[in-house]
Design a protein around this motif. Sequence first.
Motif, PDB file in Angstrom:
ATOM      1  N   GLY A  10       2.729   1.521  -3.961  1.00 13.94           N
ATOM      2  CA  GLY A  10       4.301   1.608  -4.555  1.00 13.94           C
ATOM      3  C   GLY A  10       5.132   0.874  -3.066  1.00 13.94           C
ATOM      4  O   GLY A  10       4.396   0.540  -2.529  1.00 13.94           O
ATOM      5  N   SER A  11       6.144   0.989  -3.298  1.00 16.31           N
ATOM      6  CA  SER A  11       7.508   0.050  -2.408  1.00 16.31           C
ATOM      7  C   SER A  11       7.574   1.229  -1.793  1.00 16.31           C
ATOM      8  O   SER A  11       8.559   2.275  -2.320  1.00 16.31           O
ATOM      9  CB  SER A  11       7.893  -0.450  -3.180  1.00 16.31           C
ATOM     10  N   VAL A  12       7.696   1.094  -0.388  1.00 18.47           N
ATOM     11  CA  VAL A  12       8.275   2.151   0.679  1.00 18.47           C
ATOM     12  C   VAL A  12       9.178   1.398   1.760  1.00 18.47           C
ATOM     13  O   VAL A  12       8.787  -0.040   1.865  1.00 18.47           O
ATOM     14  CB  VAL A  12       7.816   3.195   1.095  1.00 18.47           C
ATOM     15  N   GLN A  13      10.006   2.542   3.055  1.00 23.33           N
ATOM     16  CA  GLN A  13      10.699   1.873   3.704  1.00 23.33           C
ATOM     17  C   GLN A  13       9.664   2.065   5.537  1.00 23.33           C
ATOM     18  O   GLN A  13       8.414   3.383   4.793  1.00 23.33           O
ATOM     19  CB  GLN A  13      11.434   2.725   4.082  1.00 23.33           C
ATOM     20  N   ALA A  14       9.463   1.568   6.084  1.00 24.50           N
ATOM     21  CA  ALA A  14       8.889   1.786   7.577  1.00 24.50           C
ATOM     22  C   ALA A  14       8.970   2.661   7.355  1.00 24.50           C
ATOM     23  O   ALA A  14      10.056   3.986   7.171  1.00 24.50           O
ATOM     24  CB  ALA A  14       8.798   0.477   8.290  1.00 24.50           C
ATOM     25  N   GLY A  15       7.993   3.932   8.222  1.00 21.09           N
ATOM     26  CA  GLY A  15       7.725   5.090   7.982  1.00 21.09           C
ATOM     27  C   GLY A  15       7.287   6.055   6.844  1.00 21.09           C
ATOM     28  O   GLY A  15       7.181   6.641   7.932  1.00 21.09           O
ATOM     29  N   ALA A  16       7.629   5.469   6.119  1.00 23.31           N
ATOM     30  CA  ALA A  16       7.155   6.422   5.111  1.00 23.31           C
ATOM     31  C   ALA A  16       5.897   6.916   4.837  1.00 23.31           C
ATOM     32  O   ALA A  16       4.768   5.676   5.358  1.00 23.31           O
ATOM     33  CB  ALA A  16       7.810   5.806   4.052  1.00 23.31           C
ATOM     34  N   SER A  17       4.823   7.560   3.918  1.00 20.47           N
ATOM     35  CA  SER A  17       4.184   7.605   3.394  1.00 20.47           C
ATOM     36  C   SER A  17       3.876   7.489   2.366  1.00 20.47           C
ATOM     37  O   SER A  17       4.426   7.471   1.500  1.00 20.47           O
ATOM     38  CB  SER A  17       4.003   9.230   3.677  1.00 20.47           C
ATOM     39  N   ARG A  67      -3.227   7.686  11.632  1.00 20.43           N
ATOM     40  CA  ARG A  67      -2.141   7.072  11.139  1.00 20.43           C
ATOM     41  C   ARG A  67      -2.825   7.235   9.746  1.00 20.43           C
ATOM     42  O   ARG A  67      -1.825   8.117   8.187  1.00 20.43           O
ATOM     43  CB  ARG A  67      -1.829   5.775  10.763  1.00 20.43           C
ATOM     44  N   PHE A  68      -4.232   7.048   8.985  1.00 22.38           N
ATOM     45  CA  PHE A  68      -4.722   7.395   7.980  1.00 22.38           C
ATOM     46  C   PHE A  68      -5.886   8.201   7.464  1.00 22.38           C
ATOM     47  O   PHE A  68      -6.270   8.875   8.648  1.00 22.38           O
ATOM     48  CB  PHE A  68      -4.996   5.663   7.201  1.00 22.38           C
ATOM     49  N   THR A  69      -5.238   8.750   6.279  1.00 21.44           N
ATOM     50  CA  THR A  69      -6.480   9.925   6.354  1.00 21.44           C
ATOM     51  C   THR A  69      -6.952   9.697   4.871  1.00 21.44           C
ATOM     52  O   THR A  69      -6.619   9.720   4.390  1.00 21.44           O
ATOM     53  CB  THR A  69      -6.313  11.691   6.706  1.00 21.44           C
ATOM     54  N   ASN A  84      -0.054   7.887   6.556  1.00 22.36           N
ATOM     55  CA  ASN A  84       1.555   7.793   6.824  1.00 22.36           C
ATOM     56  C   ASN A  84       2.247   6.734   8.003  1.00 22.36           C
ATOM     57  O   ASN A  84       0.343   5.871   8.393  1.00 22.36           O
ATOM     58  CB  ASN A  84       1.005   9.154   7.820  1.00 22.36           C
ATOM     59  N   SER A  85       3.118   6.770   8.181  1.00 17.54           N
ATOM     60  CA  SER A  85       4.171   6.213   9.676  1.00 17.54           C
ATOM     61  C   SER A  85       3.522   5.036   9.351  1.00 17.54           C
ATOM     62  O   SER A  85       3.350   3.224   9.798  1.00 17.54           O
ATOM     63  CB  SER A  85       3.145   6.512  10.873  1.00 17.54           C
TER      64      SER A  85
END
Length: 125
Positions: A10-17, A67-69, A84-85
């Motif tokens: 999807g599309s998100v803003q910076a800092g989102a998950s 940041r990623f899991t 994340n982030s």
Amino acid sequence: QVLLVESGGGSVQAGASLRLSCAASGRTGSTYYMAWFRQTPGNEREFVAAITWGGSNVHYADSVKGRFTISRDNTKNTAVLQMNSLTPEDTAVYYCTTNDLRSWVKTSAYEYKYWGQGTQVTVSS
């Protein structure tokens, strides 16, 4: 044959998950681990993370560590990538993949045999 189907982009803003899922079906018993790659236009697919079905081994690209899991649900034959982030540099098409190899871990896309259709992740600043 192994079939892989990704979801969750999807599309998100910076800092989102975002959380990506990859459902595997078919001859999954022949596979040892699942991996995620990503690709931007004009570039080769880049390794992101991998996990064995048993969960004992995980490996991350330096660019996503912390940041990623990556995780897996063996009961559902599903691999999950929790991101994340997020930053705009994470924008790409994300693919899950697997192969029949037992050697841990391959970080080149050329080593993988089965691929999902990809899911777009767009991060805006």
